[in-house]
Design a protein around this motif. Structure first.
Motif, PDB file in Angstrom:
ATOM      1  N   LYS A 369       0.871  -1.174   0.000  1.00 56.76           N
ATOM      2  CA  LYS A 369       0.000   0.000   0.000  1.00 56.76           C
ATOM      3  C   LYS A 369       0.910   1.226   0.000  1.00 56.76           C
ATOM      4  CE  LYS A 369      -2.075  -1.412   3.678  1.00 56.76           C
ATOM      5  NZ  LYS A 369      -2.722  -1.410   4.965  1.00 56.76           N
ATOM      6  N   MET A 370       0.423   2.309  -0.602  1.00 60.81           N
ATOM      7  CA  MET A 370       1.277   3.507  -0.666  1.00 60.81           C
ATOM      8  C   MET A 370       0.598   4.692   0.015  1.00 60.81           C
ATOM      9  SD  MET A 370       2.992   3.374  -4.402  1.00 60.81           S
ATOM     10  CE  MET A 370       1.515   3.759  -5.332  1.00 60.81           C
ATOM     11  N   ARG A 371       1.412   5.452   0.707  1.00 67.63           N
ATOM     12  CA  ARG A 371       0.926   6.646   1.385  1.00 67.63           C
ATOM     13  C   ARG A 371       1.758   7.828   0.897  1.00 67.63           C
ATOM     14  NH1 ARG A 371      -2.966   8.616   4.852  1.00 67.63           N
ATOM     15  NH2 ARG A 371      -2.019  10.286   6.042  1.00 67.63           N
ATOM     16  N   ASP A 372       1.074   8.883   0.442  1.00 76.58           N
ATOM     17  CA  ASP A 372       1.761  10.106   0.005  1.00 76.58           C
ATOM     18  C   ASP A 372       2.008  10.973   1.249  1.00 76.58           C
ATOM     19  OD1 ASP A 372       2.288  12.748  -0.826  1.00 76.58           O
ATOM     20  OD2 ASP A 372       1.246  12.424  -2.727  1.00 76.58           O
ATOM     21  N   LEU A 373       3.265  11.126   1.630  1.00 76.09           N
ATOM     22  CA  LEU A 373       3.565  11.729   2.934  1.00 76.09           C
ATOM     23  C   LEU A 373       3.436  13.256   2.960  1.00 76.09           C
ATOM     24  CD1 LEU A 373       6.577   9.557   4.205  1.00 76.09           C
ATOM     25  CD2 LEU A 373       4.121   9.095   4.286  1.00 76.09           C
ATOM     26  N   LEU A 398       6.756   8.794  -0.829  1.00 74.34           N
ATOM     27  CA  LEU A 398       5.795   7.730  -0.532  1.00 74.34           C
ATOM     28  C   LEU A 398       6.327   6.848   0.580  1.00 74.34           C
ATOM     29  CD1 LEU A 398       5.087   6.606  -4.212  1.00 74.34           C
ATOM     30  CD2 LEU A 398       3.622   8.082  -2.799  1.00 74.34           C
ATOM     31  N   ARG A 399       5.396   6.332   1.358  1.00 80.89           N
ATOM     32  CA  ARG A 399       5.749   5.251   2.281  1.00 80.89           C
ATOM     33  C   ARG A 399       5.058   3.999   1.767  1.00 80.89           C
ATOM     34  NH1 ARG A 399       7.296   5.411   8.143  1.00 80.89           N
ATOM     35  NH2 ARG A 399       7.368   3.220   8.751  1.00 80.89           N
ATOM     36  N   LEU A 400       5.812   2.965   1.559  1.00 86.55           N
ATOM     37  CA  LEU A 400       5.274   1.700   1.064  1.00 86.55           C
ATOM     38  C   LEU A 400       5.137   0.741   2.248  1.00 86.55           C
ATOM     39  CD1 LEU A 400       6.025   3.029  -1.605  1.00 86.55           C
ATOM     40  CD2 LEU A 400       7.013   0.864  -2.364  1.00 86.55           C
ATOM     41  N   ILE A 401       3.951   0.181   2.367  1.00 92.40           N
ATOM     42  CA  ILE A 401       3.661  -0.682   3.519  1.00 92.40           C
ATOM     43  C   ILE A 401       3.209  -2.043   2.985  1.00 92.40           C
ATOM     44  CG2 ILE A 401       2.219  -0.899   5.595  1.00 92.40           C
ATOM     45  CD1 ILE A 401       1.814   2.295   5.105  1.00 92.40           C
ATOM     46  N   PRO A 402       3.891  -3.137   3.302  1.00 92.87           N
ATOM     47  CA  PRO A 402       3.501  -4.437   2.754  1.00 92.87           C
ATOM     48  C   PRO A 402       2.047  -4.771   3.090  1.00 92.87           C
ATOM     49  CG  PRO A 402       5.432  -4.650   4.190  1.00 92.87           C
ATOM     50  CD  PRO A 402       5.011  -3.239   4.236  1.00 92.87           C
ATOM     51  N   GLU A 403       1.297  -5.355   2.145  1.00 92.73           N
ATOM     52  CA  GLU A 403      -0.150  -5.505   2.347  1.00 92.73           C
ATOM     53  C   GLU A 403      -0.541  -6.411   3.492  1.00 92.73           C
ATOM     54  OE1 GLU A 403      -2.436  -5.868  -1.298  1.00 92.73           O
ATOM     55  OE2 GLU A 403      -3.186  -3.866  -0.778  1.00 92.73           O
ATOM     56  N   GLN A 404       0.229  -7.447   3.727  1.00 93.66           N
ATOM     57  CA  GLN A 404      -0.141  -8.353   4.831  1.00 93.66           C
ATOM     58  C   GLN A 404       0.151  -7.749   6.188  1.00 93.66           C
ATOM     59  OE1 GLN A 404       2.306  -8.745   2.761  1.00 93.66           O
ATOM     60  NE2 GLN A 404       4.166  -9.471   3.736  1.00 93.66           N
ATOM     61  N   HIS A 405       0.695  -6.526   6.193  1.00 93.43           N
ATOM     62  CA  HIS A 405       1.188  -5.806   7.363  1.00 93.43           C
ATOM     63  C   HIS A 405       0.086  -5.638   8.384  1.00 93.43           C
ATOM     64  CE1 HIS A 405       4.261  -3.362   9.007  1.00 93.43           C
ATOM     65  NE2 HIS A 405       3.619  -2.228   8.916  1.00 93.43           N
TER      66      HIS A 405
END
Ligand code: GLA
Length: 405
Positions: A369-373, A398-405
């Motif tokens: 998942k991506m978050r625009d910081l 961007l912060r990238l967060i693994p989906e199963q996180h």
């Protein structure tokens, strides 16, 4: 005791104190955050101004965002007394340093000061050469928590010896102090300073511009991108308690807001110390939003302490990456050019393997998942390519967060 015994006892004492001396551990486990007087005020420092900066750090929300240290740079010095102890300029600091430290501490902040390994500071004030132990005692008695230690007038000194002497002096004075080395990378401090200090300057002085060189005759100061490009292969030397320091921030000192934002983003990608250098009493909303953006600060302050790096550059757009805790990544796209650029980035074609951290960003195996910081909103996930317009000298972080996180 005979004189020869005295000398022997002294030698044993010095050897023993060296053997048991060390830097203060457990400090600066994430890059230090604070404010320093130099970039904006130069030699024009006094206690009233410094107190109002402490007030500003609180009222601006910077303290709540994690900024801690209020550091007085060069020119606070008066001279040395008959015993050789240093004292502050009584016109500028009539209440003395202990009172000032007390005020800063009463705000829940920490107090930093500046000295120099030479006998004179860069601005010609009282340096510490030959008085290291006395100065460390004075700082401890005042309540100093942070020391920036410069390298002017150091002819004939060995940098490892000079900085280690001050480290030992601070340790002997028993008050934990973050020790900030400022030898500008002249003697590659990153190669030897891990056990000496908590941060070390990697370059000459920063200048308030994006890409310029300011020639001062015998030396130059450097724009943001010049600093970034100066030391490319030293990220492996950084980590919790020991940081590469590309110099203090110029955010809020006159660059356009997009350049300030890029400057700040790059410092966070590089896990750099974040020492603000603007007037905290009078900052614009934009400056405040940059300095206190918690999600971007989270990239800098990530507990792994891995310095990010330039992964690639396409059509003047640099792509910086930084591995973060829990398998996250920060990715920063920076438009280096003076014109707008269309950014197209296909995650699936970019498998980013970081040898240093042994981490791989492979979106074919893990969807993020991506978050625009800066926009502070979701930006979808890595199944979709990035397709965006980037204005000149602007960033997308961007912060990238693994989906199963
Ligand atoms: C050197 C340092 C600067 C500042 C000045 C003060 O140039 O690199 O950061 O401390 O000295 O004189």
């Amino acid at each position: 005791m005979k004189p020869s015994m005295n000398a022997l006892a002294l030698a044993v004492l010095i050897l023993a104190s060296n053997a048991f001396s060390q830097k203060f551990e457990g400090l600066a486990l994430t890059p230090p955050m604070g404010w320093n007087s130099w970039n904006k005020f130069g030699c024009n420092v006094d206690e009233k101004m410094i107190r109002s900066m402490a007030d500003g750090m609180v009222s601006s929300g910077m303290k709540d965002a994690g900024y801690q240290y209020i550091v007085i740079d060069d020119c606070w010095h008066g001279g040395r007394d008959s015993l050789g102890f240093v004292y502050p300029d009584s016109q500028r600091f009539p209440s003395g340093m202990k009172a000032l430290a007390g005020y800063i501490h009463s705000k829940g902040l920490k107090f930093g000061i500046y000295s120099c390994a030479g006998d004179k500071t860069c601005a010609g004030r009282t340096g510490s050469r030959g008085h290291e132990y006395q100065d460390a005692l004075a700082y401890a008695s005042w309540g100093v928590d942070y020391l920036k230690y410069d390298w002017c007038n150091s002819e004939g000194l060995n940098s490892i010896g000079a900085y280690t002497t001050m480290r030992n002096a601070l340790f002997a004075a028993h008050r934990p102090v973050v020790f900030s080395l400022c030898e500008w990378g002249d003697t590659k401090s990153w190669e030897w300073a891990k056990d000496v200090g908590h941060l070390w300057r990697t370059t000459g002085d920063i200048s308030n511009c994006f890409d310029c060189e300011n020639n001062h005759g015998s030396w130059s100061s450097w724009g943001v991108m010049r600093i970034v490009e100066m030391r490319k292969d030293i990220r492996k030397y950084a980590g919790p308690g020991h940081w590469n320091d590309p110099d203090m921030l110029e955010v809020g000192n006159g660059m356009p807001v997009n350049e300030d934002r890029s400057h700040f983003s790059l410092w966070c990608m590089m896990a750099a110390p974040l020492i603000a250098g603007n007037d905290l009493r009078a900052m614009s909303k934009e400056t405040n939003e940059i300095l206190t953006n918690r999600e971007v600060l989270g990239v800098d302050q990530d507990s792994l302490g891995i310095q990010g790096y330039l992964y690639t550059m396409q059509d003047s757009v640099e792509v910086w990456v930084k591995p973060l805790v829990h398998g996250d990544w920060a990715v920063c796209f920076l438009n280096r050019s003076a014109g707008t650029r269309k950014l197209e980035f296909d995650w699936s074609k970019n498998i980013i393997a970081d040898d240093l951290s042994q981490r791989t960003l492979n979106t074919n195996e893990t969807v993020y998942k991506m978050r625009d910081l800066w926009q502070k909103k979701s930006a979808g996930d890595t199944k979709k390519n990035i397709s965006a317009e980037l204005a000149a000298h602007n960033v997308l972080v961007l912060r990238l967060i693994p989906e199963q996180h």
